[in-house]
Design a protein around this motif. Structure first.
Motif, short mmCIF file in Angstrom:
data_model
loop_
_atom_site.label_atom_id
_atom_site.label_comp_id
_atom_site.label_asym_id
_atom_site.label_seq_id
_atom_site.Cartn_x
_atom_site.Cartn_y
_atom_site.Cartn_z
N CYS A 171 0.83 -1.21 0.00
CA CYS A 171 0.00 0.00 0.00
C CYS A 171 0.86 1.26 0.00
N ALA A 172 1.94 1.23 0.78
CA ALA A 172 2.82 2.40 0.85
C ALA A 172 3.51 2.67 -0.48
N GLN A 173 3.78 1.61 -1.23
CA GLN A 173 4.45 1.77 -2.52
C GLN A 173 3.49 2.18 -3.63
N THR A 174 2.19 2.08 -3.38
CA THR A 174 1.18 2.44 -4.38
C THR A 174 0.59 3.79 -4.03
N ASN A 175 0.88 4.79 -4.84
CA ASN A 175 0.43 6.16 -4.57
C ASN A 175 -0.95 6.38 -5.20
N SER A 176 -2.00 6.02 -4.46
CA SER A 176 -3.36 6.21 -4.94
C SER A 176 -4.30 6.29 -3.75
N PRO A 177 -5.47 6.92 -3.91
CA PRO A 177 -6.42 6.98 -2.80
C PRO A 177 -6.86 5.60 -2.31
N VAL A 178 -7.06 4.68 -3.24
CA VAL A 178 -7.48 3.33 -2.86
C VAL A 178 -6.44 2.68 -1.96
N ALA A 179 -5.17 2.81 -2.31
CA ALA A 179 -4.10 2.21 -1.51
C ALA A 179 -4.05 2.82 -0.12
N ARG A 180 -4.27 4.11 -0.02
CA ARG A 180 -4.24 4.75 1.30
C ARG A 180 -5.44 4.33 2.16
N LEU A 181 -6.59 4.10 1.52
CA LEU A 181 -7.74 3.60 2.26
C LEU A 181 -7.47 2.19 2.80
N ILE A 182 -6.95 1.33 1.94
CA ILE A 182 -6.68 -0.04 2.34
C ILE A 182 -5.60 -0.09 3.42
N GLU A 183 -4.59 0.79 3.28
CA GLU A 183 -3.54 0.84 4.30
C GLU A 183 -4.11 1.24 5.65
#
Length: 234
Positions: free
Chosen positions: A95-107
């Motif tokens: 999640c930290a390596q993926t810069n997107s709103p979805v990744a930040r939500l899942i993180e």
């Protein structure tokens, strides 16, 4: 001798007829925009400043939304495999390596694993509200410009009519049409430019709203998938 006099008379008559014909005047766009006097030019400057701001805001937000909507199709599958395997740290790293709103939500949801499901859902909703705020940043200014542009244009219309009626009152019964040109140009050109600015800002705003809603739906769908994953029996 008579032939020469006749030829001279014909030449003179032809020259007089040519000079008597009205000459067609062309008006460039720049001349049209600057023919409204000082008041009209000030309003034009304001309208073009609003147009520049609307275009800048539109393209800046469009690029940000496009960037936010891009996510690897296998992202959720990788998250699911890591969580099912007990590799929570690996899921957080992904999640930290993926810069997107979805990744930040899942993180945010992964960081709450082990707590009640309601707490995880609340954390994801709060993170989603923050991401939505980032997506909608400065978008409301486009809506403001879409309304302010025509209003400023109509202000120029009223100003132009005031100038035209002032010239009519000052000239009495001997007023010429040319004396009204400045007021008429101010009235017409500011109206047109104001409407153009308003239309561009309005269309741009609605397009951004549609694109933002697609990203929001994407976030909601992935959040539901994540919560379903936590509800699956081990």
């Amino acid at each position: 001798m008579g032939l020469f006099l006749q030829a001279d008379s014909l030449a003179i008559a032809s020259q007089v007829a040519t000079e008597a014909q009205p000459t067609e005047k062309t008006l460039s766009v720049w001349s049209l925009l600057t023919s409204g006097g000082i008041g009209g030019q000030v309003i034009m400057i304001v309208l073009f400043a609003l147009l520049f701001a609307a275009l800048f805001l539109y393209f800046e937000r469009l690029m940000a939304i496009n960037k936010a909507s891009k996510i690897d199709a296998n992202f959720m599958n990788n998250i699911k495999m890591n969580i099912m395997s007990g590799k929570i740290d690996a899921a957080k790293m992904l999640c930290a390596q993926t810069n997107s709103p979805v990744a930040r939500l899942i993180e945010k949801g992964i960081s709450r694993i082990g707590k009640p499901l309601e707490d995880i859902n609340t954390a994801i909703e709060n993170a989603g509200n923050l991401e939505l705020y980032k997506l909608e940043k400065n978008t409301s200014m486009l809506a403001t410009i879409s309304g302010a542009g025509p209003m400023i244009g109509f202000l120029g219309t009223v100003l132009g009519m005031i100038l035209a009626f002032h010239e009519m009152a000052s000239g009495g019964g001997q007023i010429e049409v040319g004396a009204l040109a400045e007021g008429i140009y101010t009235a017409m050109t500011t109206t047109v430019v104001g409407l153009v600015v308003g239309i561009i800002a309005y269309v741009g705003y609605n397009h951004l709203v549609v694109r933002t809603n697609k990203v929001v739906n994407q976030m909601e769908a992935n959040a539901v998938d994540f919560l379903d994953l936590l509800n699956e029996p081990v």
